[in-house]
Design a protein around this motif. Structure first.
Motif, PDB file in Angstrom:
ATOM      1  N   TYR A  11       8.238 -33.618  19.272  1.00 45.67           N
ATOM      2  CA  TYR A  11       6.973 -34.263  18.932  1.00 45.67           C
ATOM      3  C   TYR A  11       5.760 -33.404  19.264  1.00 45.67           C
ATOM      4  N   ASN A  12       6.030 -32.127  19.595  1.00 46.98           N
ATOM      5  CA  ASN A  12       4.963 -31.140  19.756  1.00 46.98           C
ATOM      6  C   ASN A  12       3.898 -31.616  20.739  1.00 46.98           C
ATOM      7  N   ILE A  13       4.327 -32.062  21.898  1.00 43.00           N
ATOM      8  CA  ILE A  13       3.416 -32.496  22.942  1.00 43.00           C
ATOM      9  C   ILE A  13       3.716 -31.703  24.203  1.00 43.00           C
ATOM     10  N   SER A  14       2.799 -31.762  25.164  1.00 40.69           N
ATOM     11  CA  SER A  14       2.946 -30.921  26.352  1.00 40.69           C
ATOM     12  C   SER A  14       3.335 -31.700  27.590  1.00 40.69           C
ATOM     13  N   ARG A  15       3.253 -33.052  27.541  1.00 38.94           N
ATOM     14  CA  ARG A  15       3.639 -33.834  28.700  1.00 38.94           C
ATOM     15  C   ARG A  15       4.015 -35.243  28.284  1.00 38.94           C
ATOM     16  N   LEU A  16       4.809 -35.886  29.129  1.00 43.25           N
ATOM     17  CA  LEU A  16       5.298 -37.231  28.828  1.00 43.25           C
ATOM     18  C   LEU A  16       5.230 -38.093  30.083  1.00 43.25           C
ATOM     19  N   PRO A  17       4.838 -39.369  29.942  1.00 44.99           N
ATOM     20  CA  PRO A  17       4.913 -40.274  31.089  1.00 44.99           C
ATOM     21  C   PRO A  17       6.354 -40.585  31.440  1.00 44.99           C
ATOM     22  N   VAL A  18       6.611 -40.784  32.724  1.00 43.00           N
ATOM     23  CA  VAL A  18       7.952 -41.097  33.226  1.00 43.00           C
ATOM     24  C   VAL A  18       7.938 -42.537  33.731  1.00 43.00           C
ATOM     25  N   VAL A  19       8.923 -43.321  33.296  1.00 43.54           N
ATOM     26  CA  VAL A  19       8.943 -44.741  33.645  1.00 43.54           C
ATOM     27  C   VAL A  19      10.287 -45.115  34.257  1.00 43.54           C
ATOM     28  N   GLU A  20      10.255 -46.152  35.068  1.00 44.43           N
ATOM     29  CA  GLU A  20      11.461 -46.828  35.549  1.00 44.43           C
ATOM     30  C   GLU A  20      11.354 -48.260  35.065  1.00 44.43           C
ATOM     31  N   GLY A  21      12.149 -48.598  34.060  1.00 46.62           N
ATOM     32  CA  GLY A  21      11.917 -49.853  33.367  1.00 46.62           C
ATOM     33  C   GLY A  21      10.645 -49.713  32.553  1.00 46.62           C
ATOM     34  N   ARG A  22       9.633 -50.467  32.915  1.00 48.41           N
ATOM     35  CA  ARG A  22       8.317 -50.316  32.288  1.00 48.41           C
ATOM     36  C   ARG A  22       7.288 -49.762  33.273  1.00 48.41           C
ATOM     37  N   ARG A  23       7.681 -49.580  34.528  1.00 49.78           N
ATOM     38  CA  ARG A  23       6.742 -49.136  35.557  1.00 49.78           C
ATOM     39  C   ARG A  23       6.517 -47.637  35.451  1.00 49.78           C
ATOM     40  N   LEU A  24       5.260 -47.232  35.435  1.00 50.04           N
ATOM     41  CA  LEU A  24       4.902 -45.815  35.368  1.00 50.04           C
ATOM     42  C   LEU A  24       5.082 -45.197  36.746  1.00 50.04           C
ATOM     43  N   VAL A  25       5.919 -44.160  36.824  1.00 51.31           N
ATOM     44  CA  VAL A  25       6.206 -43.544  38.124  1.00 51.31           C
ATOM     45  C   VAL A  25       5.780 -42.088  38.192  1.00 51.31           C
ATOM     46  N   GLY A  26       5.393 -41.489  37.083  1.00 53.19           N
ATOM     47  CA  GLY A  26       4.995 -40.089  37.134  1.00 53.19           C
ATOM     48  C   GLY A  26       4.739 -39.536  35.753  1.00 53.19           C
ATOM     49  N   ILE A  27       4.543 -38.240  35.717  1.00 54.72           N
ATOM     50  CA  ILE A  27       4.338 -37.540  34.451  1.00 54.72           C
ATOM     51  C   ILE A  27       5.014 -36.183  34.556  1.00 54.72           C
ATOM     52  N   ILE A  28       5.575 -35.697  33.464  1.00 50.65           N
ATOM     53  CA  ILE A  28       6.289 -34.426  33.467  1.00 50.65           C
ATOM     54  C   ILE A  28       5.756 -33.564  32.338  1.00 50.65           C
ATOM     55  N   THR A  29       5.575 -32.288  32.619  1.00 52.54           N
ATOM     56  CA  THR A  29       4.963 -31.365  31.669  1.00 52.54           C
ATOM     57  C   THR A  29       5.894 -30.203  31.372  1.00 52.54           C
ATOM     58  N   ARG A  30       5.529 -29.461  30.349  1.00 48.96           N
ATOM     59  CA  ARG A  30       6.282 -28.233  30.052  1.00 48.96           C
ATOM     60  C   ARG A  30       6.232 -27.273  31.237  1.00 48.96           C
ATOM     61  N   SER A  31       5.093 -27.211  31.902  1.00 45.31           N
ATOM     62  CA  SER A  31       4.961 -26.301  33.039  1.00 45.31           C
ATOM     63  C   SER A  31       5.947 -26.642  34.141  1.00 45.31           C
ATOM     64  N   ASP A  32       6.191 -27.935  34.354  1.00 45.68           N
ATOM     65  CA  ASP A  32       7.171 -28.331  35.370  1.00 45.68           C
ATOM     66  C   ASP A  32       8.562 -27.810  35.031  1.00 45.68           C
TER      67      ASP A  32
END
Length: 936
Positions: free
Chosen positions: A543-564
Motif C-alpha cells: 500500500y506504499n506507506i511508511s508506517r502502520l498503527p499496531v493494535v491488540e483487538g481494537r486497542r492502539l498499542v503502538g506504531i511501526i515504521t519502515r525504519s524500525d
C-alpha cells in the motif's frame, strides 16, 4: 512518534482489506483450502488424462508403424516442442518442479502463478506422453503450488499466509497424483518445509483430501493396484532380506541421485545444447531403447503392474531396473518437465521383485509381490529422503496392514544407507546445482518471520480524539508536521484523519464545530501486535506507506515504521540482538523499600558514580516539586548463556553506590526505594522495572553522542525512549557540573554563526511593551560556581543543598506550538527550584523564508511560565536556517547553564529523524542538555 497518513487511494478499500484480507477468519481459510483442493484435483485429473491419451496413442500407433521409427520420432517431435514451450513461456517448469516449490517455501523469490501451472501442465503432457521416462506425479506438486500461489495473488495476503497456501497446494497436488491425501501432507512437511510450524495442518489436510477425492472420482485409481489379485505376506524370518533390500535401495538410490547431478554438470559444461535440443535428444534415446525392449516397457504403469503380479522373471526385472535407471537419468538431466516419483516406484518394484525371487529360492516362504511393494517405498525414500512419506504413500495406495513392517524396515534402512553415502535429498542437490542455498535463504527470511510487531514497534503514538471539533483538528495540524493522526476513543483505534480528509471536509462546508468522527476515515489499515515483520513489510510495500498503527483487538498499542524494520535487519546483519525476542526476565538480588507516601514514582538508573550526584539532585528537585517517591536502580549484566536467577554475582559496589544515593536523598527528606537487578539486557531490565514499579517518570544520563549506527540516542536510551510508557528525561551534563574545583568559567567564545534575534524582557506584571517590545541586554556576567564536593569523596556529602550543588541558573528553552502541553515547560518549576538565582530564556526559531513570524505564541508562553515561577524571563525570536546551530549560538553567547529540549507536545524529538538536533546541540555546546519526552 508521529503517524503518517495513508493516501486516499489506499484507504478507500480499508473495510475489505481489514476484515477479509488480513484478519483471515477460519471460514475464509477453509474456503480457500477447499478451492485449492478442488482446482488441484481437477488439474491432476487433466494431467493424468492428457498423459494417458497421448501415451495410449503412442503405444497403439507403434503396433502399426514400426516401433523403432515411431517411438524415436515421437520423442524427437515431443521433445522439441516441449523444450520450446518451456524455454519460451516458463523456464521455471523445467525438471520435476519440486525443487522450485521447495525453494519458494524456503523463502526464495520464485514465480508460482497461473502461467507456471498451465505451462507445467501442457509441457508435462507432451514430455511424458512422448515417451520420456519421467512421471506425472512430481509435476502435480508444482502445478498445485502454482495454482495456490495464483489464488493468493487474486486475494492479496501476507507472505506468511501465502506460503501456507502454497504448501496446501503442493499437498493437494501430490494427493491428486497418487490418491494419497495423508502422504501429500506428510511430504510437504517432511521434505519441503522440514517442520510443521510453517504449515497450518487443518487447511493442508482439507486441501489434500479434496484433491485426492476429486482425482479418484474423476480419474480413477492412480496406481491400479488390486491386492485381491496380488496378495502380500510377511514372516519374521524374512527380515534379513528386507534389510538387504533396504541396503541395495539406499546404495542404488544414492547412485541414481549422483548420476542425475553428474549428467546435469556434463550437459552444462560439455554439451552446452539448447533446452529444446537436449529434450529432443533424450526423447530419441528413450524411444530407441524402449522400441527394442518388450512391448510391456512402452507403458510405465503397465510395466509396474506387470512387476507387481509376480509373473515377471528375474531377468525382466533386471532389464526394467537398468533401463529405467539410465533412461530416467538422461531424461531428468535434459531439463524435460517430468517427475521422478513414478520412475522411482518402477525401479523400486523391479529391485524388490528381484530380491523377492532370491528370497523364495532361499527360504521359500515369502511372495515377490510383497518385496516389490516394499522396494517401491525403499527406493522412493532413498531418492527423496522422506521415509515417513514413503511408508504412508505405499500403504495408502494398497491399504494392506501386512505391508507396514516390511515398508518400515526397507525404507528406514534405505534412508540410513543413502544418507551415509550422500547426505541430502536429490531435490536439495538440484537446488545447490542451481546456486540456491536454502539455509541462507531461510535465515534471511527468519529475520522478519521470527520477530513480531510488538518486538520493535514504537509504543508512543500521537493521537487525536474523535470528539475534537473541526477547528481544533485544524489547530492540531498547524502545530505539527504530521500529515495525519490516528483517531482513538478510550484507547481504541477508530479511524485516521489526514490532510485529504480536511480538504474533503472543507468541500462539504462543514462548520467549525463539526466533530472529527464526522469526516475522518474509519477502519484504517492496521497490523496486530503478534503479526510477523514479514507481514508488516508486505502491507507497507503493498500500500506504499511508511508506517502502520499496531493494535491488540481494537486497542492502539503502538506504531511501526519502515525504519524500525530496517534497523532490525541491520542489527541482525551486524550481529546485534538488542531488538528481537525478549531475553530472560531480570532477577532482583537486593532491594530496600521506603514508605509509599508520594503521588508517583521517579526512577533513576545509576551506573556512573561521576554523574550520579548531579543526577540524584536533579531527580530530588523534580520529585519534591511533584511529590514523587524516588526509585534508584542498579543493573548487573550476566552472559546470555546464564540465567539471571541462577547466576552468582558480586553486589558490593552496587550496594555501596545505592547506599550513598540513599544518604543523599534521605537528607533531602524524600522517600527512596532501591534495587539491584541481574539481567541479560540493560534496556529490558529498565522497562521491566517501569512496569513492575508503576514508574511515572524516568531520569537517565546521556552521553550526548551516538556510537551505534541506526540509533537515535544509543542502544539503551533509544530502547527506553521508544518503549517506556512513562515520561522520560535525558540529561547530558556539562563538564563544569561534574568537576570538583570551586570555580569554572563559562564558555565565552561566540561561534560566529549569523542569526538575528529580537528579545523581550518580562517583569512581575507581565509583558513589557507587548505591542512595541523593547530590546533587553543579555551580557550579564556569569554566576560563580560553588564547590561541588570535597576533593577526596566519591559522592558529595548530604549536607550540601540543591541550590549549591546543581550549579544551573540560566536556562535556555526553545518552544514551538502547543506550549500549554509542552513537557519541558511543565518541568521548569522543578528546575528553577534547584537554582539559586534562576533565569529563563525562551526562544523560538523560524526559517529565513518566513518574513514576519507570529510572535504571539512566544509571548503567551512567557506569560504562562511567569504565572508559575518567580524569576527573570526573556523571550527571543531567532531567524536561522539550522535549529541546532541557533541554539548552540544562543547558549554560548548568553552563557547559559542548560538547554531544555522538548518544548512542544512532541518536542524536538520529531526532528531527531531529520538530523538529530539533540545530539548536534549536545556535541556543539559545553552546557548541560536536558531532553524531555512526555508520557502521552
Amino acid at each position: 512518534m508521529p503517524y503518517i497518513s495513508i493516501p486516499k487511494e489506499f484507504r478507500e478499500p480499508s473495510r475489505v482489506i481489514k476484515s477479509q484480507l488480513f484478519l483471515r477468519p477460519k471460514r475464509l481459510a477453509i474456503f480457500e483450502a477447499c478451492l485449492i483442493g478442488l482446482i488441484s484435483g481437477l488439474a491432476g485429473v487433466l494431467l493424468k488424462s492428457g498423459v494417458g491419451w497421448l501415451g495410449s496413442w503412442r503405444v497403439a500407433t507403434s503396433t502399426v508403424i514400426p516401433a523403432w521409427i515411431l517411438l524415436p520420432g515421437v520423442g524427437l517431435c515431443g521433445g522439441l516442442l516441449t523444450g520450446f514451450l518451456v524455454e519460451r513461456f516458463a523456464p521455471e517448469t523445467a525438471g520435476s518442479g519440486i525443487p522450485h516449490v521447495k525453494a519458494a517455501l524456503g523463502g526464495v523469490n520464485l514465480s508460482l502463478d497461473l502461467r507456471v501451472a498451465v505451462a507445467k501442465l501442457m509441457t508435462t503432457i507432451l514430455a511424458v506422453g512422448s515417451g520420456l521416462t519421467l512421471g506425472r506425479q512430481g509435476p502435480t506438486v508444482q502445478i498445485g503450488a502454482s495454482l495456490a500461489g495464483w489464488i493468493g495473488h487474486l486475494m492479496p495476503t501476507s507472505p506468511d499466509y501465502r506460503r501456507q497456501l502454497i504448501a496446501c497446494g503442493a499437498a493437494a497436488g501430490l494427493a491428486a497424483g497418487f490418491n494419497a491425501p495423508i502422504a501429500g501432507v506428510l511430504f510437504v512437511v517432511e521434505e519441503l518445509l522440514h517442520d510443521v510450524s510453517g504449515l497450518t495442518l487443518g487447511t493442508a489436510i482439507i486441501a489434500s483430501f479434496i484433491g485426492a477425492v476429486v482425482s479418484q472420482l474423476l480419474g480413477g485409481d492412480s496406481l491400479n493396484l488390486n491386492l485381491r489379485e496380488y496378495p502380500s505376506s510377511f514372516q519374521a524370518q524374512e527380515i534379513p532380506f528386507y534389510i538387504l533390500l533396504g541396503v541395495l535401495a539406499g546404495l542404488l538410490g544414492a547412485l541414481f541421485s549422483k548420476g542425475i547431478i553428474a549428467s546435469l554438470q556434463f550437459n552444462r559444461r560439455s554439451l552446452k545444447l539448447a533446452l529444446p535440443v537436449r529434450v529432443a535428444v533424450a526423447g530419441i534415446i528413450c524411444g530407441l531403447v524402449i522400441a527394442f525392449l518388450p512391448e510391456t516397457f512402452r507403458n510405465n504403469t503397465g510395466l509396474r503392474e506387470f512387476l507387481l503380479t509376480g509373473e515377471a522373471s528375474g531377468i525382466t526385472s533386471l532389464i526394467a531396473f537398468v533401463a529405467h535407471f539410465f533412461l530416467t537419468i538422461i531424461s531428468a538431466a535434459s531439463g524435460a518437465p517430468g517427475g521422478l516419483f513414478s520412475p522411482s516406484l518402477v525401479m523400486g518394484s523391479a529391485l524388490g521383485h528381484m530380491v523377492g525371487i532370491v528370497q523364495v529360492d532361499v527360504l521359500g516362504v515369502g511372495l515377490p509381490v510383497t518385496y516389490a511393494l516394499a522396494g517401491m517405498g525403499a527406493f522412493f525414500c532413498a531418492v527423496t529422503r522422506a521415509p515417513i512419506t514413503a511408508v504412508v504413500i505405499v500403504f495408502e495406495i494398497t491399504a494392506d496392514f501386512k505391508l507396514v513392517l516390511p515398508l518400515m524396515i526397507g525404507s528406514v534402512v534405505a534412508y540410513l544407507v543413502a544418507e551415509k553415502v550422500d547426505s541430502g535429498s536429490l531435490y536439495t542437490h538440484l537446488l545447490e546445482f542451481n546456486g540456491i542455498q536454502l539455509t541462507k535463504a531461510k535465515a534471511a527470511t527468519n529475520t522478519l518471520s521470527d520477530l513480531h510487531a510488538d518486538d520493535v514497534m514504537q509504543r508512543r503514538v500521537e493521537t487525536l480524539s474523535s470528539l475534537l471539533t473541526f477547528d481544533e483538528v485544524i489547530q492540531a495540524f498547524s502545530r505539527s508536521h504530521h500529515r495525519g493522526f490516528p483517531v482513538v476513543e478510550d484507547g481504541k483505534l477508530v479511524g485516521i484523519v489526514s490532510q485529504t480528509d480536511l480538504a474533503n471536509a472543507r468541500e462539504r462546508n462543514l462548520s467549525g464545530n463539526s466533530l472529527l468522527k464526522e469526516f475522518m476515515t474509519v477502519q484504517p489499515i492496521a497490523v496486530k501486535a503478534k503479526d510477523t515483520l514479514s507481514e508488516v513489510l508486505y502491507r507497507l510495500n503493498n500500500y506504499n506507506i511508511s508506517r502502520l498503527p499496531v493494535v491488540e483487538g481494537r486497542r492502539l498499542v503502538g506504531i511501526i515504521t519502515r525504519s524500525d524494520i530496517i534497523r532490525v535487519e541491520s542489527d541482525r546483519l551486524s550481529g546485534e540482538t538488542t531488538q528481537g525476542p525478549h531475553p530472560e526476565p531480570s532477577y532482583i538480588v537486593y532491594q530496600t523499600r521506603a514508605p509509599q507516601v508520594g503521588n508517583g514514582r521517579l526512577l533513576v538508573p545509576l551506573s556512573n558514580p561521576q554523574t550520579a550526584p548531579a543526577l540524584l539532585r536533579l531527580a530530588a528537585a523534580i520529585a519534591r516539586d511533584r511529590n514523587y517517591e524516588l526509585e534508584c536502580l542498579q543493573i548487573i549484566l550476566v552472559p546470555r548463556n546464564s540465567s539471571p536467577s541462577e547466576s552468582a554475582v558480586r553486589t558490593t559496589k552496587s550496594r555501596r553506590l545505592l547506599q550513598q544515593a540513599e544518604r543523599i536523598i534521605r537528607n533531602l527528606n524524600l522517600p527512596v526505594h532501591t534495587q539491584i537487578r541481574v539481567a541479560h539486557d540493560v534496556p529490558h531490565a529498565i522497562l521491566e522495572t517501569i512496569k513492575e514499579r508503576h514508574i511515572d517518570l524516568i531520569l537517565m544520563g546521556w552521553q550526548g553522542e551516538i556510537s551505534t549506527t541506526g540509533r537515535i540516542f544509543g542502544d539503551v536510551v533509544d530502547t527506553v525512549i521508544r518503549q517506556a510508557g512513562c515520561e522520560v528525561i535525558l540529561v547530558k551534563w556539562s563538564e563544569k557540573i561534574l568537576a570538583t574545583r570551586n570555580k569554572h568559567e563559562f564558555p565565552t567564545a561566540f561561534s560566529g554563526r549569523k542569526y538575528a534575534s529580537v528579545e523581550w524582557e518580562f517583569n512581575a506584571e507581565g509583558v513589557d511593551g507587548a505591542d512595541n517590545p523593547t530590546l533587553a541586554a543579555s551580557d550579564s556576567s556569569p554566576t560563580p560556581e560553588t564547590e561541588l564536593s570535597p576533593p577526596n569523596s566519591d559522592i558529595p556529602g548530604p549536607e550540601l543543598g540543591l541550590h549549591t550543588l546543581m550549579g544551573l541558573h540560566r536556562w535556555l528553552v526553545p518552544i514551538r506550538g502547543g506550549y500549554k502541553q509542552a513537557a519541558a515547560l511543565r518541568l521548569l518549576p522543578a528546575l528553577v527550584a534547584a537554582s539559586a538565582v534562576p533565569e529563563i530564556k525562551l526562544c523560538q526559531v523560524h526559517q529565513p523564508s518566513v518574513a514576519e513570524p507570529d510572535r504571539g505564541e512566544l509571548k503567551q508562553a512567557a506569560e504562562f511560565i511567569k504565572r508559575r515561577v518567580s524569576c527573570s524571563i526573556i523571550a527571543t525570536s531567532v531567524c536561522a536556517t539550522s535549529v541546532s546551530d541557533a541554539l548552540i549560538d544562543l547558549a554560548q553567547n548568553d552563557q547559559c547553564d542548560a538547554i531544555v529540549l522538548g518544548a512542544s507536545r512532541e518536542g524536538l524529538l520529531k526532528q531527531v529523524i531529520h538530523g538529530n538536533i539533540p545530539e548536534a546541540v549536545a556535541r556543539g555546546c559545553d552546557c548541560t542538555v536536558i531532553l524531555v519526552r512526555s508520557a502521552s
